[in-house]
Scaffold this motif. Structure first.
Motif, PDB file in Angstrom:
ATOM      1  N   VAL A 243       0.840  -1.171   0.197  1.00 28.73           N
ATOM      2  CA  VAL A 243      -0.054   0.044  -0.084  1.00 28.73           C
ATOM      3  C   VAL A 243       0.966   1.208  -0.111  1.00 28.73           C
ATOM      4  CG1 VAL A 243      -1.442   1.349   1.290  1.00 28.73           C
ATOM      5  CG2 VAL A 243      -1.900  -0.967   1.128  1.00 28.73           C
ATOM      6  N   TYR A 244       1.855   1.366   0.877  1.00 26.99           N
ATOM      7  CA  TYR A 244       2.758   2.499   0.987  1.00 26.99           C
ATOM      8  C   TYR A 244       3.354   2.694  -0.234  1.00 26.99           C
ATOM      9  CZ  TYR A 244       1.583   1.878   6.133  1.00 26.99           C
ATOM     10  OH  TYR A 244       1.068   1.571   7.278  1.00 26.99           O
ATOM     11  N   SER A 245       4.052   1.792  -0.525  1.00 28.69           N
ATOM     12  CA  SER A 245       5.033   2.028  -1.766  1.00 28.69           C
ATOM     13  C   SER A 245       4.116   2.509  -3.144  1.00 28.69           C
ATOM     14  CB  SER A 245       5.817   0.770  -2.097  1.00 28.69           C
ATOM     15  OG  SER A 245       4.841  -0.443  -2.466  1.00 28.69           O
ATOM     16  N   PHE A 246       2.869   1.730  -3.558  1.00 26.74           N
ATOM     17  CA  PHE A 246       2.139   2.067  -4.513  1.00 26.74           C
ATOM     18  C   PHE A 246       1.580   3.651  -4.230  1.00 26.74           C
ATOM     19  CE2 PHE A 246       0.976  -2.348  -6.051  1.00 26.74           C
ATOM     20  CZ  PHE A 246       2.488  -2.840  -5.964  1.00 26.74           C
ATOM     21  N   VAL A 247       1.165   4.127  -3.016  1.00 27.77           N
ATOM     22  CA  VAL A 247       0.781   5.318  -2.843  1.00 27.77           C
ATOM     23  C   VAL A 247       1.751   6.370  -3.134  1.00 27.77           C
ATOM     24  CG1 VAL A 247      -0.063   6.843  -0.967  1.00 27.77           C
ATOM     25  CG2 VAL A 247      -1.369   4.505  -1.560  1.00 27.77           C
ATOM     26  N   ILE A 248       2.866   5.911  -2.696  1.00 28.85           N
ATOM     27  CA  ILE A 248       3.939   6.891  -2.824  1.00 28.85           C
ATOM     28  C   ILE A 248       4.118   7.464  -4.349  1.00 28.85           C
ATOM     29  CG2 ILE A 248       6.526   7.190  -2.845  1.00 28.85           C
ATOM     30  CD1 ILE A 248       6.245   5.372  -0.066  1.00 28.85           C
ATOM     31  N   GLN A 249       4.142   6.130  -5.347  1.00 27.64           N
ATOM     32  CA  GLN A 249       4.318   6.498  -6.706  1.00 27.64           C
ATOM     33  C   GLN A 249       2.950   7.471  -7.278  1.00 27.64           C
ATOM     34  OE1 GLN A 249       6.595   2.950  -8.706  1.00 27.64           O
ATOM     35  NE2 GLN A 249       4.372   2.731  -8.422  1.00 27.64           N
ATOM     36  N   ASP A 250       1.891   7.116  -6.676  1.00 30.56           N
ATOM     37  CA  ASP A 250       0.453   7.864  -7.158  1.00 30.56           C
ATOM     38  C   ASP A 250       0.679   9.377  -6.703  1.00 30.56           C
ATOM     39  OD1 ASP A 250      -0.502   5.746  -7.892  1.00 30.56           O
ATOM     40  OD2 ASP A 250      -1.925   5.290  -6.415  1.00 30.56           O
ATOM     41  N   LEU A 251       1.463   9.580  -5.335  1.00 34.50           N
ATOM     42  CA  LEU A 251       1.502  11.033  -4.991  1.00 34.50           C
ATOM     43  C   LEU A 251       2.468  11.594  -5.584  1.00 34.50           C
ATOM     44  CD1 LEU A 251       1.156  10.320  -1.076  1.00 34.50           C
ATOM     45  CD2 LEU A 251      -0.523  11.592  -2.402  1.00 34.50           C
ATOM     46  N   ALA A 252       3.475  10.836  -5.984  1.00 36.33           N
ATOM     47  CA  ALA A 252       4.736  11.490  -7.073  1.00 36.33           C
ATOM     48  C   ALA A 252       4.203  12.227  -8.123  1.00 36.33           C
ATOM     49  CB  ALA A 252       5.761  10.420  -7.292  1.00 36.33           C
ATOM     50  N   ARG A 253       3.122  11.303  -8.931  1.00 38.38           N
ATOM     51  CA  ARG A 253       2.590  12.139 -10.117  1.00 38.38           C
ATOM     52  C   ARG A 253       2.006  13.385  -9.731  1.00 38.38           C
ATOM     53  NH1 ARG A 253       1.465   6.628 -10.847  1.00 38.38           N
ATOM     54  NH2 ARG A 253      -0.731   6.877 -10.235  1.00 38.38           N
ATOM     55  N   LEU A 254       1.083  13.507  -8.435  1.00 39.30           N
ATOM     56  CA  LEU A 254       0.574  14.649  -8.488  1.00 39.30           C
ATOM     57  C   LEU A 254       1.500  15.803  -8.125  1.00 39.30           C
ATOM     58  CD1 LEU A 254      -2.073  16.386  -8.034  1.00 39.30           C
ATOM     59  CD2 LEU A 254      -2.638  15.214  -5.624  1.00 39.30           C
TER      60      LEU A 254
END
Lengths: 356, 152
Positions: A243-254
């Motif tokens: 969860v944390y690693s995938f969310v980090i990537q999502d947030l990196a795009r924003l």
């Protein structure tokens, strides 16, 4: 038999229906016919459709309708009242690329997270994780509301940005989903709603999208991304790590959209600089007030310290490392944007520990 | 695992690339399209790894000056590279303190660097973090021997 009153036709009736003769006069009307976009090894990506007039992104989009860029507009349509109509108000060159990336790097919390890896945890740790989840999913809720509140004000001429922001809304919805599931899977539950001064600041930002982006990206998104990196490092099972690693990537795009939009806007509109600086100062002030509330700080310290006893020293020390990392990343982005970046001007909550 | 590959070497990277490009799970959730040029600085050796679309399109040996041109490069002490790869080999993927994310947090200056000061390119490390992780995780499928390097 045809029903003479309704004009319908019964089965077996061979008489022609009384329908208007098609004129087909809508055909052969195109601002640029004969366009052929070509896929490459990445597929047919959105940016590859920017050819000819379809790739002309104007400095100002005066059309007040929903006309897709490149189509022939309806005549006499009532204006819808879009307020974000200038390229400098929303554009980032990377928006189409980020949209494709969001689509292609998607994940589903229901099936891509190994939820069965979660085992019972000490009660204090579980309570703390659930509280952190509550805060992050509340932030995600706010993100959705902020993003969608601005999307409908943006002109259709900048579809790359509107489409990327649609994925950012979905990312936030997925973030909400994933953290809610983590909170509810291991015998715990949701905790306290966060105090939310920064939430109000983001939700009530009406001055402009660019200014809102300054608060959303450089403060909120960067903070949650930093929290997730620390949670990843101190995670208790594979499900949390995923969860944390995938969310980090999502947030990196924003975050990337935010920084690149600010870079573009500040480079093309001198007037923006002052309002962006002001927005960041107000946002940090609001956020600092939120951080005065001990709930998130203590919950994170418990997670990082492995329990209440470890929270008092090690956990709290790691929490302050997190705040310092956030501050340094925030200042690095301000330097990249050529904005004032002096740590001494930040609220006390973000200053180096020895200056507090 | 018929052959052994020595780390660090071009042969080792090519073997990892082959596994990465031919294993479906490395294109699954959290991964996908990735476009960036990554440098690896391993003691005195420099390598360039290129990602485009859904795969790793090339690996090559390079020199220090070429790190100017990569989007970001990973640099950590040799012993840490070795420990990370041993951790991956033992668990089939990195766990605990040996994930790229955690290694980056654990070092004062992080492990991802750039010489161009372009925030956008530097941030690709975070945007594509899972792909980078999958690339190194792919090394568990090859037999790695380690070149004895005395840390400088």
């Amino acid at each position: 038999m045809a029903d003479s009153q309704t004009g319908t036709k019964s089965a077996g009736d061979s008489r022609p229906m009384d329908i208007p003769e098609p004129k087909f006069n809508w055909m052969n009307q195109s601002r640029q016919w004969g366009t052929r976009v070509t896929p490459d090894k990445k597929g047919l990506t959105l940016d590859k459709t920017n050819v000819g007039i379809y790739g002309e992104v104007p400095q100002r989009w005066g059309d007040q309708g929903r006309n897709p860029r490149g189509a022939i507009p309806v005549k006499g349509a009532l204006p819808i009242g879009y307020s974000v109509t200038q390229k400098t108000e929303l554009w980032a060159d990377c928006a189409a690329e980020l949209y494709e990336e969001a689509i292609q790097r998607r994940w589903a919390p229901a099936t891509d997270v190994p939820w069965s890896s979660i085992q019972p945890l000490p009660n204090d740790v579980e309570v703390a994780i659930c509280q952190v989840c509550t805060e992050i999913l509340q932030y995600a809720n706010i993100d959705i509301e902020v993003l969608t509140n601005w999307q409908h004000r943006m002109s259709y001429g900048y579809h790359e940005v509107k489409q990327f922001l649609a994925t950012a809304s979905l990312d936030a919805a997925r973030r909400y989903e994933a953290f809610r599931k983590r909170a509810l899977i291991n015998g715990g539950g949701l905790g306290l709603e966060p105090t939310g001064q920064a939430n109000r600041f983001l939700l009530e930002s009406r001055g402009g999208w660019t200014e809102t982006v300054a608060g959303l990206a450089l403060i909120r998104t960067l903070f949650v991304a930093t929290v997730c990196e620390y949670l990843y490092k101190h995670s208790y099972n594979d499900a949390e790590r995923v969860v944390y690693s995938f969310v980090i990537q999502d947030l990196a795009r924003l975050l990337t959209y935010g920084v690149e939009h600010l870079k573009f806007s500040l480079a093309h509109d001198d007037e923006r600089r002052g309002s962006v600086i002001t927005m960041i100062a107000i946002g940090l002030g609001m956020f600092a007030r939120d951080l005065r509330d001990p709930v998130l700080r203590e919950a994170l310290a418990i997670v990082f310290g492995g329990g209440i006893s470890g929270a008092r020293n090690e956990g709290m020390s790691i929490y302050y490392d997190l705040i310092e990392d956030f501050r340094e990343r925030h200042l690095a982005m301000r330097r990249w944007l050529d904005l004032p970046a002096d740590a001494a001007t930040m609220p006390r909550a973000f200053r180096p520990r020895d200056q507090n | 695992m018929a052959s052994e590959f020595t780390f660090p070497s071009l042969d080792w990277l090519q073997a990892v690339r082959e596994v990465f490009n031919t294993t479906d799970m490395y294109r699954g959730a959290g991964s996908g399209r990735c476009d960036c040029v990554v440098g690896l600085k391993i003691e005195g050796a420099v390598f360039i790894v290129e990602f485009e679309g859904f795969g790793c399109t090339g690996v090559r040996q390079a020199n220090e000056a070429e790190l100017e041109n990569v989007d970001f490069y990973l640099d950590m002490p040799y012993e840490l590279w070795k420990s990370m790869l041993e951790n991956i080999s033992a668990n089939n993927h990195a766990i605990g303190e040996f994930t790229l994310n955690t290694l980056d947090l654990g070092m004062e200056q992080g492990i991802a660097h750039s010489k161009h000061e372009d925030q956008y390119r530097q941030d690709l490390f975070v945007r594509y973090n899972q792909t980078m992780q999958f690339f190194f995780d792919a090394s568990h499928r090859i037999s790695t021997t380690f070149e004895e390097i005395v840390a400088s």
